[in-house]
Design an enzyme around this catalytic site. Structure first.
Site, PDB file in Angstrom:
ATOM      1  N   CYS A  23     -21.680  -0.605   8.796  1.00  0.00           N
ATOM      2  CA  CYS A  23     -21.455   0.408   7.762  1.00  0.00           C
ATOM      3  C   CYS A  23     -20.215   0.037   6.977  1.00  0.00           C
ATOM      4  CB  CYS A  23     -21.325   1.779   8.393  1.00  0.00           C
ATOM      5  SG  CYS A  23     -22.789   2.220   9.322  1.00  0.00           S
ATOM      6  N   ILE A  24     -20.191  -1.171   6.469  1.00  0.00           N
ATOM      7  CA  ILE A  24     -18.996  -1.646   5.757  1.00  0.00           C
ATOM      8  C   ILE A  24     -19.389  -2.196   4.391  1.00  0.00           C
ATOM      9  CG2 ILE A  24     -17.673  -2.148   7.805  1.00  0.00           C
ATOM     10  CD1 ILE A  24     -18.451  -5.107   7.350  1.00  0.00           C
TER      11      ILE A  24
END
Ligand code: SF4
Ligand code: SF4
Lengths: 510, 110
Positions: B109-110
């Protein structure tokens, strides 16, 4: 940047004129066989895929009653058409929620309804061809499963459920999405979405502790794998890695420190996120979630607190009991699970935390409701707590706060554009276009009130915004973590700042 | 996909990241940088070399905070921030510099 145009802000917010097929080429990379196997899916498109897909559809219809109701009950009233951010940003009719549903519905009708079997043309029923399958792959990866459309549908038809089912069917015939499936694999082998091994995690945390001590003069810890701790914090692994997430993590640590509790992170459950939901796979969702239960049992904690992660909060709040319950070994006096915002707000309400709000005076804040938190969960014990509690926390630590257009917040919030497994570079075009309605609303409060920052409580939202803000000519660091604001304003007992303030107060008394 | 160097073909994935880490050479780094329209100057090499060392030890790229701190130590405090790193690698130090360093792309989730 990539070869597409960032949409212009709309002058009038009416239904866009349809432009057929604008996004028909958008499709994420397909997972390689090595990423499919560990999740229980075939490595590539199976030979009898049509038969397998229809069987799987039948299986899902039997398992999830809601799915069949959703497929049966649409009356084509059109209320949902302009409610999807991806439709607004792309004008592609297959991105209208009803258009998206129809991709699956027409096949459902063909194979599972009487009329569709015998008079397919009359009821818009369609054979499942390779073309249809490709359309599924493309357009069900242009849905972030945000459920905004369902709010406006008189029958409550939930396109997110339909998307999940479609992705599950695709996985079952051997067409998986690389981004999601690779990540789920990393959770199984390493423990988190990032693939951050225990040693790297430990040393990153030690590094951060050093940094916090330099700043505050206090030995504020980020404990890992501490047996017998009271609280287990599960948080997205992005919190250990990315900006602005990591400042949120520092914020949690400061709050726990000031509260004087014994807390820990876990290397086994070093991920709150659970992409099993995005791919619609109950089995994978359960396996990923089980790691949290295992960690909680192994460490012997009494409570579980969730860091800032949107879909994880949905899974914990709505599905944990059936997935991995019962929670009889946890302390029943506290919410199970508890959100970090609930935790912090409770301390604030009980006057356990002191703030110097002026530390945030260089910021004029607004808040983005993350879709999973807003439409699929609650916080606290009052309806609407999931909206009020994060706002209360922000207002307790910041002097300047403004709301965005109410059409775009709370239950009507627009997705950031990167949710539901779309947060990958190969989907950048749909991510940028889908961010349009949120960017418009943000731009309005920037112009009207001089808003400088937007806070969020979801790792995906934070990453998505830092990527797409520059496309809309706003700085990437506009997006911040709620607990970054908390950490910045918190007066830590015994810290350098608190001592200086004390001295200043004493000398002015003299 | 693949890149051709000195008559040899080196396999890359859909996004141009090396498939086999051990294929990496400085020559290949120059080629990868070229495909990103970047000139490999001294500071960029510092970043790339640090990434490789870190990966060698931890099997993952460093957190942004760890990277900025390390670069601050090597190149001076005023350079130890993500703004400077984005000047060096406009598509993001994590992703673009990792590619040139021959490391897999960090995802999550970057
Ligand atoms: S769930 Fe969200 S992304 Fe999917 S169709 Fe509905 S509004 Fe669009
Ligand atoms: S709002 Fe509901 S019933 Fe109306 S077209 Fe959309 S999905 Fe169908």
């Amino acid at each position: 940047m990539a070869d597409f145009d960032t949409p212009e802000y709309r002058k009038y917010r009416d239904i866009p004129k349809l432009e057929e097929g604008t996004m028909s080429d958008s499709a994420p990379f397909i997972a390689k066989p090595v990423f499919q196997g560990p999740l229980g899916f075939p490595g590539e498109l199976v030979e009898n895929w049509q038969e397998v897909a229809i069987d799987k559809m039948g299986d899902l219809l039997g398992k999830y009653r809601g799915l069949q109701v959703y497929l049966d009950s649409c009356v084509k009233c059109g209320a949902c058409t302009d409610k999807c951010h991806y439709f607004i940003g792309t004008k592609d009719p297959k991105n209208m929620p009803v258009g998206r549903q129809d991709l699956l519905r027409s096949v459902y009708r063909r194979y599972f309804t009487f009329a569709g079997k015998y008079f397919p043309k009359l009821v818009g029923a369609k054979d499942l061809t390779k073309e249809v399958l490709d359309d599924w792959y493309s357009y069900f990866h242009q849905c972030s499963q945000c459920r905004r459309c369902s709010v406006y549908c008189p029958y409550g038809i939930d396109t997110a459920e339909i998307s999940m089912a479609a992705r599950e069917i695709l996985d079952t015939v051997g067409i998986g999405q690389k981004y999601c499936n690779e990540i789920i694999g990393k959770v199984y082998t390493i423990g988190n979405n990032l693939g951050l091994p225990k040693r790297a995690l430990r040393d990153t945390l030690l590094d951060l502790e050093e940094e916090i001590e330099e700043e505050t003069g206090l030995p504020i810890k980020l404990p890992l794998d501490v047996k017998g701790a009271d609280i287990l914090l599960v948080t997205p692994s992005a919190d250990f890695f990315a900006e602005p997430h990591i400042d949120g993590l520092i914020g949690y640590a400061k709050v726990f420190h000031e509260a004087g509790v014994n807390w820990t992170l876990s290397s086994h459950a070093s991920e709150a996120g659970n992409f099993g939901m995005f791919i619609g796979s109950y089995e994978n969702m359960q396996d990923v979630a089980m790691r949290v239960r295992q960690a909680a049992e192994d460490l012997g904690v009494k409570r579980i607190v969730h860091g800032e992660c949107g879909h994880a909060w949905r899974i914990a709040y709505s599905f944990w009991n059936t997935l991995i319950g019962p929670w009889d070994f946890l302390d029943q006096n506290y919410p199970i699970p508890q959100h970090i915002c609930e935790y912090t707000w409770d301390l604030i309400e009980n006057n356990k935390l002191n703030f110097d709000k002026s530390e945030n005076d260089h910021r004029v804040m607004t808040f983005h409701d993350s879709c999973n938190v807003a439409r699929a969960t609650r916080m606290g014990d009052k309806p609407g707590g999931q909206f009020e509690i994060p706002r209360n926390v922000i207002k307790a630590v910041c002097n300047h706060y403004y709301e965005m257009d109410p059409e775009t917040t709370k239950e009507g919030t627009y997705c950031c554009g990167g949710g539901g497994g779309l947060l990958t570079d190969d989907l950048m075009e749909i991510r940028v276009k889908g961010a349009l309605p949120r960017m418009e609303a943000l731009n309005e409060v920037v112009e009207d009130h001089g808003v400088t920052n937007m806070a969020a409580i979801c790792a995906i939202c934070k990453s998505q915004f830092s990527k797409v803000l520059p496309y809309y000519k706003m700085p990437m660091d506009m997006i911040v973590s709620v607990h970054q604001l908390v950490g910045d304003a918190l007066i830590l007992t015994g810290s350098k700042e608190a001592l200086e303030a004390l001295e200043a107060a004493e000398s002015s008394e003299e | 996909m693949a890149i051709e160097i000195g008559g040899k073909s080196i396999e890359t994935d859909e996004e141009g990241y090396l498939v086999d880490l051990s294929d990496w050479t400085e020559e290949i780094a120059l080629e990868l940088a070229k495909s990103e329209s970047l000139e490999m100057d001294e500071p960029r090499w510092e970043v790339v070399n640090f990434l490789r060392e870190y990966y060698d030890e931890y099997q993952i790229a460093p957190a942004v905070r760890v990277l900025t701190k390390a670069i601050g130590k090597k190149l001076g405090k005023d350079k130890g921030n993500s703004k400077y790193l984005y000047e060096l690698f406009p598509y993001g130090p994590g992703k673009q510099a990792c590619k040139i360093a021959g490391l897999p792309k960090p995802t999550g989730c970057i």
